[in-house]
Design a protein around this motif. Structure first.
Motif, PDB file in Angstrom:
ATOM      1  N   VAL A 215      65.525  67.114  74.877  1.00 16.43           N
ATOM      2  CA  VAL A 215      64.413  67.248  75.807  1.00 16.43           C
ATOM      3  C   VAL A 215      63.131  66.935  75.043  1.00 16.43           C
ATOM      4  CG1 VAL A 215      63.115  68.864  77.249  1.00 16.43           C
ATOM      5  CG2 VAL A 215      65.610  68.978  77.175  1.00 16.43           C
ATOM      6  N   PRO A 216      62.225  66.123  75.600  1.00 14.40           N
ATOM      7  CA  PRO A 216      60.974  65.816  74.897  1.00 14.40           C
ATOM      8  C   PRO A 216      60.216  67.087  74.515  1.00 14.40           C
ATOM      9  CG  PRO A 216      61.230  64.389  76.802  1.00 14.40           C
ATOM     10  CD  PRO A 216      62.314  65.427  76.895  1.00 14.40           C
ATOM     11  N   ASP A 217      59.731  67.117  73.283  1.00 18.14           N
ATOM     12  CA  ASP A 217      58.965  68.251  72.769  1.00 18.14           C
ATOM     13  C   ASP A 217      57.503  67.835  72.690  1.00 18.14           C
ATOM     14  OD1 ASP A 217      58.142  70.606  71.569  1.00 18.14           O
ATOM     15  OD2 ASP A 217      58.694  69.950  69.558  1.00 18.14           O
ATOM     16  N   LEU A 218      56.665  68.410  73.552  1.00 16.79           N
ATOM     17  CA  LEU A 218      55.254  68.051  73.637  1.00 16.79           C
ATOM     18  C   LEU A 218      54.415  69.130  72.969  1.00 16.79           C
ATOM     19  CD1 LEU A 218      52.781  66.520  74.749  1.00 16.79           C
ATOM     20  CD2 LEU A 218      53.142  67.679  76.934  1.00 16.79           C
ATOM     21  N   GLN A 219      53.629  68.721  71.969  1.00 12.15           N
ATOM     22  CA  GLN A 219      52.792  69.674  71.246  1.00 12.15           C
ATOM     23  C   GLN A 219      51.401  69.092  71.018  1.00 12.15           C
ATOM     24  OE1 GLN A 219      54.919  71.677  67.766  1.00 12.15           O
ATOM     25  NE2 GLN A 219      56.162  69.847  68.008  1.00 12.15           N
ATOM     26  N   PHE A 220      50.414  69.981  70.954  1.00 11.80           N
ATOM     27  CA  PHE A 220      49.063  69.600  70.552  1.00 11.80           C
ATOM     28  C   PHE A 220      48.838  70.205  69.174  1.00 11.80           C
ATOM     29  CE2 PHE A 220      49.040  69.121  75.059  1.00 11.80           C
ATOM     30  CZ  PHE A 220      48.223  68.030  75.287  1.00 11.80           C
ATOM     31  N   LEU A 221      48.606  69.348  68.187  1.00 11.02           N
ATOM     32  CA  LEU A 221      48.598  69.793  66.804  1.00 11.02           C
ATOM     33  C   LEU A 221      47.376  69.288  66.045  1.00 11.02           C
ATOM     34  CD1 LEU A 221      52.305  68.847  65.998  1.00 11.02           C
ATOM     35  CD2 LEU A 221      51.479  71.138  66.534  1.00 11.02           C
ATOM     36  N   HIS A 222      46.906  70.105  65.085  1.00 15.53           N
ATOM     37  CA  HIS A 222      45.970  69.607  64.089  1.00 15.53           C
ATOM     38  C   HIS A 222      46.749  68.650  63.186  1.00 15.53           C
ATOM     39  CE1 HIS A 222      42.530  71.978  65.064  1.00 15.53           C
ATOM     40  NE2 HIS A 222      43.124  73.143  64.844  1.00 15.53           N
TER      41      HIS A 222
ATOM     42  N   GLU B  51      71.066  59.212  63.791  1.00 17.94           N
ATOM     43  CA  GLU B  51      70.092  59.863  64.656  1.00 17.94           C
ATOM     44  C   GLU B  51      68.691  59.455  64.232  1.00 17.94           C
ATOM     45  OE1 GLU B  51      69.337  64.224  62.677  1.00 17.94           O
ATOM     46  OE2 GLU B  51      71.014  64.034  64.064  1.00 17.94           O
ATOM     47  N   GLY B  52      67.759  59.640  65.122  1.00 15.04           N
ATOM     48  CA  GLY B  52      66.381  59.285  64.837  1.00 15.04           C
ATOM     49  C   GLY B  52      65.454  59.975  65.810  1.00 15.04           C
ATOM     50  N   TYR B  53      64.193  59.589  65.761  1.00 19.25           N
ATOM     51  CA  TYR B  53      63.190  60.202  66.624  1.00 19.25           C
ATOM     52  C   TYR B  53      62.308  59.124  67.242  1.00 19.25           C
ATOM     53  CZ  TYR B  53      64.059  64.975  65.058  1.00 19.25           C
ATOM     54  OH  TYR B  53      64.638  66.200  64.818  1.00 19.25           O
ATOM     55  N   LEU B  54      61.849  59.436  68.436  1.00 21.39           N
ATOM     56  CA  LEU B  54      60.763  58.679  69.046  1.00 21.39           C
ATOM     57  C   LEU B  54      59.545  59.590  69.042  1.00 21.39           C
ATOM     58  CD1 LEU B  54      62.627  57.096  72.075  1.00 21.39           C
ATOM     59  CD2 LEU B  54      61.497  55.820  70.262  1.00 21.39           C
ATOM     60  N   ALA B  55      58.427  59.094  68.585  1.00 21.31           N
ATOM     61  CA  ALA B  55      57.201  59.889  68.540  1.00 21.31           C
ATOM     62  C   ALA B  55      56.079  59.108  69.217  1.00 21.31           C
ATOM     63  CB  ALA B  55      56.823  60.212  67.096  1.00 21.31           C
ATOM     64  N   PHE B  56      55.303  59.792  70.022  1.00 24.65           N
ATOM     65  CA  PHE B  56      54.162  59.189  70.699  1.00 24.65           C
ATOM     66  C   PHE B  56      52.926  59.999  70.325  1.00 24.65           C
ATOM     67  CE2 PHE B  56      57.907  58.199  73.071  1.00 24.65           C
ATOM     68  CZ  PHE B  56      57.727  56.896  73.493  1.00 24.65           C
ATOM     69  N   VAL B  57      52.020  59.379  69.581  1.00 26.83           N
ATOM     70  CA  VAL B  57      50.772  60.028  69.199  1.00 26.83           C
ATOM     71  C   VAL B  57      49.684  59.481  70.110  1.00 26.83           C
ATOM     72  CG1 VAL B  57      49.114  60.406  67.353  1.00 26.83           C
ATOM     73  CG2 VAL B  57      51.543  60.292  66.820  1.00 26.83           C
TER      74      VAL B  57
ATOM     75  N   GLU C 158      58.571  65.773  81.992  1.00 20.89           N
ATOM     76  CA  GLU C 158      59.485  65.210  82.990  1.00 20.89           C
ATOM     77  C   GLU C 158      59.420  63.681  83.006  1.00 20.89           C
ATOM     78  OE1 GLU C 158      59.981  65.085  87.849  1.00 20.89           O
ATOM     79  OE2 GLU C 158      58.929  66.772  86.932  1.00 20.89           O
ATOM     80  N   LEU C 159      58.207  63.125  82.971  1.00 22.43           N
ATOM     81  CA  LEU C 159      58.050  61.671  83.012  1.00 22.43           C
ATOM     82  C   LEU C 159      58.570  61.028  81.732  1.00 22.43           C
ATOM     83  CD1 LEU C 159      54.497  61.324  84.633  1.00 22.43           C
ATOM     84  CD2 LEU C 159      56.728  61.143  85.744  1.00 22.43           C
ATOM     85  N   MET C 160      58.300  61.665  80.592  1.00 21.34           N
ATOM     86  CA  MET C 160      58.831  61.158  79.324  1.00 21.34           C
ATOM     87  C   MET C 160      60.358  61.186  79.332  1.00 21.34           C
ATOM     88  SD  MET C 160      56.864  60.022  76.869  1.00 21.34           S
ATOM     89  CE  MET C 160      55.142  59.936  76.379  1.00 21.34           C
ATOM     90  N   ASN C 161      60.914  62.219  79.940  1.00 20.66           N
ATOM     91  CA  ASN C 161      62.360  62.329  80.041  1.00 20.66           C
ATOM     92  C   ASN C 161      62.946  61.154  80.802  1.00 20.66           C
ATOM     93  OD1 ASN C 161      64.315  64.003  79.025  1.00 20.66           O
ATOM     94  ND2 ASN C 161      64.161  65.545  80.612  1.00 20.66           N
ATOM     95  N   ILE C 162      62.293  60.777  81.898  1.00 21.81           N
ATOM     96  CA  ILE C 162      62.748  59.631  82.696  1.00 21.81           C
ATOM     97  C   ILE C 162      62.612  58.348  81.888  1.00 21.81           C
ATOM     98  CG2 ILE C 162      62.301  58.244  84.752  1.00 21.81           C
ATOM     99  CD1 ILE C 162      61.290  60.849  86.099  1.00 21.81           C
ATOM    100  N   GLY C 163      61.450  58.201  81.235  1.00 20.07           N
ATOM    101  CA  GLY C 163      61.200  56.984  80.467  1.00 20.07           C
ATOM    102  C   GLY C 163      62.169  56.813  79.314  1.00 20.07           C
ATOM    103  N   ILE C 164      62.401  57.874  78.547  1.00 15.64           N
ATOM    104  CA  ILE C 164      63.306  57.758  77.407  1.00 15.64           C
ATOM    105  C   ILE C 164      64.739  57.629  77.884  1.00 15.64           C
ATOM    106  CG2 ILE C 164      63.626  60.245  77.066  1.00 15.64           C
ATOM    107  CD1 ILE C 164      63.434  57.459  74.399  1.00 15.64           C
ATOM    108  N   GLY C 165      65.055  58.170  79.060  1.00 10.81           N
ATOM    109  CA  GLY C 165      66.395  57.994  79.616  1.00 10.81           C
ATOM    110  C   GLY C 165      66.681  56.531  79.886  1.00 10.81           C
ATOM    111  N   ARG C 166      65.703  55.827  80.437  1.00 12.57           N
ATOM    112  CA  ARG C 166      65.880  54.389  80.695  1.00 12.57           C
ATOM    113  C   ARG C 166      65.938  53.609  79.383  1.00 12.57           C
ATOM    114  NH1 ARG C 166      61.851  53.667  85.994  1.00 12.57           N
ATOM    115  NH2 ARG C 166      63.021  55.116  87.313  1.00 12.57           N
ATOM    116  N   ALA C 167      65.122  54.013  78.426  1.00 14.51           N
ATOM    117  CA  ALA C 167      65.163  53.360  77.117  1.00 14.51           C
ATOM    118  C   ALA C 167      66.517  53.580  76.451  1.00 14.51           C
ATOM    119  CB  ALA C 167      64.042  53.896  76.225  1.00 14.51           C
TER     120      ALA C 167
END
Length: 209
Positions: free
Chosen positions: A40-47, A181-187, A15-24
């Motif tokens: 919609v932001p896709d949040l995953q925990f990955l190896h 098109e592109g992607y924003l990624a936050f590690v 939800e917070l990422m959605n707000i942040g990327i909406g403003r961006a």
């Protein structure tokens, strides 16, 4: 992969990422004079191996990008990513149609750096402000890379041992009037995730009060 967050915390991050990327996205929309469409932001925990596979699936081929380190209540690396062959078109959308290819090429690095700075800072600052926290960002770096090598670029100090876990937030964006098109990624560095999780828990507890 076992998540580090409860279901409520997971939903809150999205939800917070959605707000942040909406403003961006609003900032980007003004720069390119076009509507920016977001997933919609896709949040995953990955190896690391899973994260690399995810990148290759969603963003195959050569990429242009802007990455920015951040620290504070959470630490990690954020990146704006898009197909390398479309980078000049994105720059043209920002600078204007009347500029020559030569002029755009000269200004490409500077323009992409500024674009990444605006988008990534907007998102990170909004996230921090909503959680009443502080975040510091470094100078953005422009890079070009093949997707299989992207993970080593985005992980801090290139660390991607088999025991590590990557918290990856992917957001797809596109322009309505252009085939771009592109992607924003936050590690996010899970080794320093305690402060981040504590901030989420504090936010949730204040909602209940």
């Amino acid at each position: 992969m076992k998540t580090l967050l409860s279901s409520d915390e997971h939903e809150l991050v999205v939800e917070l990422m959605n707000i942040g990327i909406g403003r961006a996205a609003n900032a980007l929309s003004q720069m390119v004079q076009d509507e920016v469409l977001l997933s919609v932001p896709d949040l995953q925990f990955l190896h690391p191996t899973e994260a690399s596979g995810s990148f290759c699936h969603y963003m195959p081929g050569a990429l242009a990008g802007v990455m920015q380190d951040f620290s504070g209540f959470m630490s990690g690396r954020a990146a704006l990513l898009f197909p390398e062959e479309r980078s000049l078109e994105l720059v043209r959308a920002i600078l204007g149609e009347d500029m020559s290819v030569g002029e755009i090429s000269e200004l490409e690095q500077e323009t992409l750096s500024e674009l990444g700075n605006i988008l990534l800072n907007n998102c990170l600052a909004t996230l921090a402000n909503l959680l009443n926290q502080q975040v510091q960002t470094e100078i953005p770096q422009v890079f070009n890379i093949e997707t299989p090598n992207l993970l080593s670029q985005l992980t801090l100090d290139g660390e991607q041992d088999s025991a590590s876990v990557i918290m990856l937030v992917q957001i797809k964006f596109s322009l309505r009037e252009r085939d771009l098109e592109g992607y924003l990624a936050f590690v996010i560095d899970v080794h320093s995730a305690d402060k981040f999780i504590a901030a989420l828990q504090q936010y949730l507890s204040e909602l209940i009060e």
